[in-house]
Design a protein around this motif. Structure first.
Motif, mmCIF file in Angstrom:
data_model
loop_
_atom_site.group_PDB
_atom_site.id
_atom_site.type_symbol
_atom_site.label_atom_id
_atom_site.label_comp_id
_atom_site.label_asym_id
_atom_site.label_seq_id
_atom_site.Cartn_x
_atom_site.Cartn_y
_atom_site.Cartn_z
ATOM 1 N N ILE A 8 0.847 -1.191 0.000
ATOM 2 C CA ILE A 8 0.000 0.000 0.000
ATOM 3 C C ILE A 8 0.883 1.241 0.000
ATOM 4 C CG2 ILE A 8 -1.743 1.320 1.267
ATOM 5 C CD1 ILE A 8 -2.738 -1.296 2.459
ATOM 6 N N ILE A 9 0.605 2.151 -0.926
ATOM 7 C CA ILE A 9 1.304 3.433 -1.009
ATOM 8 C C ILE A 9 0.333 4.505 -0.534
ATOM 9 C CG2 ILE A 9 2.454 5.086 -2.509
ATOM 10 C CD1 ILE A 9 3.079 2.755 -4.418
ATOM 11 N N GLY A 10 0.641 5.096 0.620
ATOM 12 C CA GLY A 10 -0.252 6.088 1.212
ATOM 13 C C GLY A 10 -1.018 5.486 2.370
ATOM 14 N N LEU A 11 -0.753 5.971 3.589
ATOM 15 C CA LEU A 11 -1.345 5.365 4.789
ATOM 16 C C LEU A 11 -2.158 6.374 5.594
ATOM 17 C CD1 LEU A 11 1.598 3.092 5.955
ATOM 18 C CD2 LEU A 11 -0.528 2.375 4.853
ATOM 19 N N GLY A 12 -2.963 7.178 4.884
ATOM 20 C CA GLY A 12 -3.951 7.995 5.561
ATOM 21 C C GLY A 12 -5.091 7.122 6.054
ATOM 22 N N CYS A 34 3.951 1.774 2.627
ATOM 23 C CA CYS A 34 4.790 2.918 2.278
ATOM 24 C C CYS A 34 4.089 4.218 2.642
ATOM 25 C CB CYS A 34 5.101 2.906 0.783
ATOM 26 S SG CYS A 34 6.092 4.315 0.218
ATOM 27 N N THR A 35 4.777 5.064 3.399
ATOM 28 C CA THR A 35 4.355 6.432 3.652
ATOM 29 C C THR A 35 5.586 7.236 4.015
ATOM 30 O OG1 THR A 35 2.849 7.886 4.874
ATOM 31 C CG2 THR A 35 3.859 6.088 6.117
ATOM 32 N N ARG A 36 5.525 8.546 3.815
ATOM 33 C CA ARG A 36 6.695 9.383 4.102
ATOM 34 C C ARG A 36 6.840 9.690 5.586
ATOM 35 N NH1 ARG A 36 5.288 13.786 -0.501
ATOM 36 N NH2 ARG A 36 3.254 13.376 0.435
ATOM 37 N N THR A 37 5.798 9.417 6.385
ATOM 38 C CA THR A 37 5.815 9.750 7.811
ATOM 39 C C THR A 37 6.317 8.560 8.617
ATOM 40 O OG1 THR A 37 3.894 11.170 7.436
ATOM 41 C CG2 THR A 37 4.453 10.630 9.727
ATOM 42 N N PRO A 38 7.505 8.634 9.207
ATOM 43 C CA PRO A 38 8.087 7.452 9.871
ATOM 44 C C PRO A 38 7.256 6.937 11.035
ATOM 45 C CG PRO A 38 9.420 9.426 10.272
ATOM 46 C CD PRO A 38 8.423 9.791 9.227
ATOM 47 N N GLU A 39 6.644 7.838 11.814
ATOM 48 C CA GLU A 39 5.840 7.384 12.964
ATOM 49 C C GLU A 39 4.622 6.598 12.492
ATOM 50 O OE1 GLU A 39 8.272 10.891 13.883
ATOM 51 O OE2 GLU A 39 6.672 10.556 12.380
ATOM 52 N N PRO A 64 11.144 -7.259 -6.256
ATOM 53 C CA PRO A 64 10.524 -8.239 -7.161
ATOM 54 C C PRO A 64 9.500 -9.134 -6.465
ATOM 55 C CG PRO A 64 12.750 -8.921 -6.583
ATOM 56 C CD PRO A 64 12.574 -7.540 -6.020
ATOM 57 N N ASN A 65 9.496 -9.126 -5.148
ATOM 58 C CA ASN A 65 8.544 -9.949 -4.406
ATOM 59 C C ASN A 65 7.232 -9.237 -4.109
ATOM 60 O OD1 ASN A 65 10.229 -12.293 -4.145
ATOM 61 N ND2 ASN A 65 11.465 -11.126 -2.692
ATOM 62 N N ILE A 66 7.084 -8.035 -4.640
ATOM 63 C CA ILE A 66 5.803 -7.327 -4.551
ATOM 64 C C ILE A 66 5.124 -7.423 -5.919
ATOM 65 C CG2 ILE A 66 4.665 -5.114 -4.130
ATOM 66 C CD1 ILE A 66 5.918 -6.358 -1.655
ATOM 67 N N ASP A 67 3.931 -8.009 -5.934
ATOM 68 C CA ASP A 67 3.227 -8.244 -7.194
ATOM 69 C C ASP A 67 2.279 -7.109 -7.567
ATOM 70 O OD1 ASP A 67 4.213 -11.029 -7.320
ATOM 71 O OD2 ASP A 67 2.832 -11.335 -5.631
ATOM 72 N N ALA A 68 1.776 -6.409 -6.558
ATOM 73 C CA ALA A 68 0.729 -5.425 -6.798
ATOM 74 C C ALA A 68 0.828 -4.307 -5.778
ATOM 75 C CB ALA A 68 -0.650 -6.088 -6.711
ATOM 76 N N VAL A 69 0.223 -3.161 -6.101
ATOM 77 C CA VAL A 69 0.173 -2.051 -5.156
ATOM 78 C C VAL A 69 -1.229 -1.454 -5.128
ATOM 79 C CG1 VAL A 69 2.609 -1.430 -5.296
ATOM 80 C CG2 VAL A 69 0.985 -0.380 -6.882
ATOM 81 N N SER A 70 -1.593 -0.990 -3.962
ATOM 82 C CA SER A 70 -2.788 -0.176 -3.770
ATOM 83 C C SER A 70 -2.314 1.250 -3.525
ATOM 84 C CB SER A 70 -3.590 -0.692 -2.578
ATOM 85 O OG SER A 70 -4.485 0.283 -2.115
ATOM 86 N N ILE A 71 -2.785 2.192 -4.345
ATOM 87 C CA ILE A 71 -2.331 3.575 -4.237
ATOM 88 C C ILE A 71 -3.432 4.412 -3.593
ATOM 89 C CG2 ILE A 71 -1.556 5.618 -5.493
ATOM 90 C CD1 ILE A 71 -0.384 3.737 -7.607
ATOM 91 N N CYS A 72 -3.137 4.923 -2.393
ATOM 92 C CA CYS A 72 -4.100 5.697 -1.601
ATOM 93 C C CYS A 72 -3.556 7.083 -1.267
ATOM 94 C CB CYS A 72 -4.443 4.955 -0.311
ATOM 95 S SG CYS A 72 -5.357 3.438 -0.557
#
Length: 333
Positions: A8-12, A34-39, A64-72
């Motif tokens: 997942i890209i974006g963890l709002g 994945c998110t830019r905010t470490p906390e 290479p072990n990631i097949d898909a992404v969810s973009i949020c």
């Protein structure tokens, strides 16, 4: 392969809901965050037991072990990660709106045409069983030719102060009904007229009311209110009427399909889109992810939530917002 390893890209707030939903889909494995905010990254990694944690989505896409992404990510930050993920050969679940401009929507669509992975745009209302049954009845010819549509999609004010600093109610929510109306009619929207009302003085107005004209002459009205009173007992007031030459369809997904009275007040929580059961989300969002995973794993073409349909809905709602700013009817196409 019988499971997709998805990141997942974006963890709002909605990225977290995606994670809670993926946990209940048998052919998906939540493998990276994945998110830019470490906390926030550490918090979500611990909550979902995910070890692969990234602050740069390019690093996730290189795995290479990631097949898909969810973009949020926010809607104006969709183009770069979506195109990068498609170029990296990943399957992409991209939340709606597809982008913040028609140009970006077209660029994402073009990138998907030569991509190894599939691209699905998260227009969740198509997975609401009531709208699916309405679509089925329309396709069977049971109401004849559609001549008019109307919708309501109103939510309590408590949900929206933060959201209204990022997106307005027409593109933010009426885009759902716009997409459904395009789906039901099979027609292009050729003009839009809209008015807005600013209640709380936020970046975007609280209320949007929109009118569309379709290529075959049908008309539509859409109401989107993001400031229902705090004590409103339901999460959403959602309705649509479809009037044909030979019949009508009325969809209602609102209070009181479930009523819970406690020491505070009467509640009517969401039972359709992402209801929570024992820590895992179900409903239409789970059905969306199941559809996405099945298409990816079985090599099937995406026919629901296509980028072309999503871009058409975006173009119409952006035209409506332009109309609200200028006071003019805006022609499309």
């Amino acid at each position: 392969m019988d499971r997709l390893r998805i990141g997942i890209i974006g963890l709002g707030w909605f990225g977290e809901i995606h994670a809670e939903t993926i946990a209940g889909v048998a052919n998906l494995e939540l493998a990276a965050l994945c998110t830019r905010t470490p906390e926030r990254l550490a918090e979500m990694g611990e909550k979902f037991g995910v070890k692969k944690l990234y602050r740069d989505y390019h690093d996730m896409l290189a795995d290479p072990n990631i097949d898909a992404v969810s973009i949020c990510t926010m809607w104006d930050q969709h183009r770069e990660p979506a195109i990068a993920a498609l170029k990296a050969g990943k399957h992409v679940f991209l939340e709606k709106p597809i982008a913040s401009t028609v140009e970006d929507g077209l660029a994402i669509t073009e990138a998907s045409k030569s991509a190894k992975g599939i691209l699905y745009i998260g227009h969740i209302v198509r997975f609401n069983p009531r709208y699916r049954m309405a679509k089925q009845a329309i396709d069977e010819g049971r109401i004849g030719k559609i001549v008019a549509l109307s919708s309501r999609r109103n939510i309590p004010a408590a949900w929206t102060p933060t959201i209204l600093d990022k997106i307005g109610p027409i593109v933010g929510d009426a885009i759902h009904d716009t997409d459904i109306m395009l789906w039901f009619t099979g027609q292009r929207i050729v003009s839009a007229y809209a008015q807005t009302v600013d209640v709380r003085g936020l970046k975007h107005p609280d209320i949007g009311q929109t009118m569309y004209r379709f290529a075959d002459g049908a008309s539509a009205t859409l109401e989107t209110v993001w400031c229902m009173p705090e004590k409103t007992p339901f999460d959403i007031d959602e309705r649509m009427s479809i009037i044909g030459t030979e019949g009508i369809i009325h969809v209602q997904d609102t209070f009181p399909n479930l009523g819970i009275v406690d020491g505070d007040r009467l509640h009517s929580p969401d039972t359709t889109y992402w209801p929570m059961f024992e820590g895992v989300r179900g409903g239409a969002l789970r059905d969306e992810f199941t559809y996405f995973a099945t298409c990816a794993l079985d090599g099937k073409e995406v026919t629901i939530g296509t980028p072309e349909d999503a871009t058409a809905a975006l173009e119409a709602t952006l035209a409506a917002e332009e109309s609200a700013r200028t006071g003019n009817v805006v022609r499309i196409g």
